[in-house]
Design a protein around this motif. Structure first.
Motif, PDB file in Angstrom:
ATOM      1  N   TRP A  80       0.828  -1.200   0.000  1.00 51.21           N
ATOM      2  CA  TRP A  80       0.000   0.000   0.000  1.00 51.21           C
ATOM      3  C   TRP A  80       0.868   1.257   0.000  1.00 51.21           C
ATOM      4  O   TRP A  80       0.591   2.215  -0.729  1.00 51.21           O
ATOM      5  CB  TRP A  80      -0.930  -0.030   1.215  1.00 51.21           C
ATOM      6  CG  TRP A  80      -1.863   1.129   1.278  1.00 51.21           C
ATOM      7  CD1 TRP A  80      -2.929   1.379   0.481  1.00 51.21           C
ATOM      8  CD2 TRP A  80      -1.794   2.205   2.215  1.00 51.21           C
ATOM      9  NE1 TRP A  80      -3.537   2.552   0.867  1.00 51.21           N
ATOM     10  CE2 TRP A  80      -2.860   3.075   1.920  1.00 51.21           C
ATOM     11  CE3 TRP A  80      -0.939   2.509   3.276  1.00 51.21           C
ATOM     12  CZ2 TRP A  80      -3.084   4.233   2.643  1.00 51.21           C
ATOM     13  CZ3 TRP A  80      -1.185   3.660   3.988  1.00 51.21           C
ATOM     14  CH2 TRP A  80      -2.236   4.506   3.677  1.00 51.21           C
ATOM     15  N   TRP A 120       2.293   1.724  -3.395  1.00 47.99           N
ATOM     16  CA  TRP A 120       1.292   2.256  -4.299  1.00 47.99           C
ATOM     17  C   TRP A 120       1.095   3.752  -4.078  1.00 47.99           C
ATOM     18  O   TRP A 120       0.926   4.507  -5.032  1.00 47.99           O
ATOM     19  CB  TRP A 120      -0.037   1.510  -4.128  1.00 47.99           C
ATOM     20  CG  TRP A 120      -1.085   2.104  -4.990  1.00 47.99           C
ATOM     21  CD1 TRP A 120      -1.279   1.900  -6.319  1.00 47.99           C
ATOM     22  CD2 TRP A 120      -2.041   3.076  -4.593  1.00 47.99           C
ATOM     23  NE1 TRP A 120      -2.310   2.666  -6.767  1.00 47.99           N
ATOM     24  CE2 TRP A 120      -2.804   3.402  -5.730  1.00 47.99           C
ATOM     25  CE3 TRP A 120      -2.349   3.687  -3.386  1.00 47.99           C
ATOM     26  CZ2 TRP A 120      -3.840   4.323  -5.689  1.00 47.99           C
ATOM     27  CZ3 TRP A 120      -3.371   4.600  -3.347  1.00 47.99           C
ATOM     28  CH2 TRP A 120      -4.112   4.909  -4.498  1.00 47.99           C
ATOM     29  N   LEU A 121       1.104   4.198  -2.811  1.00 47.59           N
ATOM     30  CA  LEU A 121       0.984   5.636  -2.543  1.00 47.59           C
ATOM     31  C   LEU A 121       2.129   6.423  -3.178  1.00 47.59           C
ATOM     32  O   LEU A 121       1.913   7.485  -3.759  1.00 47.59           O
ATOM     33  CB  LEU A 121       0.953   5.898  -1.035  1.00 47.59           C
ATOM     34  CG  LEU A 121      -0.397   5.767  -0.353  1.00 47.59           C
ATOM     35  CD1 LEU A 121      -0.256   5.995   1.141  1.00 47.59           C
ATOM     36  CD2 LEU A 121      -1.401   6.731  -0.930  1.00 47.59           C
ATOM     37  N   LEU A 156       1.402   6.604  -6.783  1.00 50.93           N
ATOM     38  CA  LEU A 156       0.324   7.565  -7.035  1.00 50.93           C
ATOM     39  C   LEU A 156       0.856   8.993  -7.027  1.00 50.93           C
ATOM     40  O   LEU A 156       0.563   9.784  -7.936  1.00 50.93           O
ATOM     41  CB  LEU A 156      -0.784   7.414  -5.982  1.00 50.93           C
ATOM     42  CG  LEU A 156      -1.923   8.438  -6.052  1.00 50.93           C
ATOM     43  CD1 LEU A 156      -2.742   8.242  -7.315  1.00 50.93           C
ATOM     44  CD2 LEU A 156      -2.797   8.333  -4.819  1.00 50.93           C
TER      45      LEU A 156
END
Length: 132
Positions: free
Chosen positions: A19, A22-23, A26
């Protein structure tokens, strides 16, 4: 800790790190959207909405569609930053009064003298002027 087996701890850590990765991706995609000067304002808005409304799919599609350009823009930005840094170093070293510019000038004069572009008398005059 008996309620939460060790394997579950590892799975939780794995999902947490995925996660976080992924941040980071992003934020990298969002900064690339705004950094791209070839993309129109509507294109930027569309990609941004796509990445916000459908975050996982939006980021994945952006990386697939524009990933090569992302790498090129990163390399270009790094090269520009390096050249600006080198220019700053050259400027700072050249404007220091500590002898860097006088040494360079004397080396240039000696080179001109060796090539025969200036006479020894002209060299001595120019040298005295630089050292004064």
């Amino acid at each position: 800790m008996d309620d939460y087996p060790l394997l579950n701890v590892f799975w939780t850590m794995l999902w947490f790190f995925l996660w976080i990765m992924w941040l980071f991706l992003l934020f990298k995609v969002i900064t690339d959207i705004f950094r791209d000067h070839e993309l129109s304002g509507w294109g930027k808005a569309g990609w941004l909405i796509f990445c916000i409304v459908l975050p996982y799919l939006g980021v994945l599609v952006y990386v697939i569609a524009r990933g090569k350009g992302m790498g090129l823009r990163d390399a270009k930005q790094a090269k520009e930053a390096e050249s600006r840094f080198q220019e700053y170093i050259r400027q700072t070293a050249g404007t220091q009064g500590g002898g860097g510019s006088a040494t360079d000038e004397l080396a240039r004069l000696a080179e001109l003298k060796e090539k025969g572009a200036i006479t020894p008398e002209e060299f001595e005059k120019a040298k005295a002027k630089v050292l004064a």
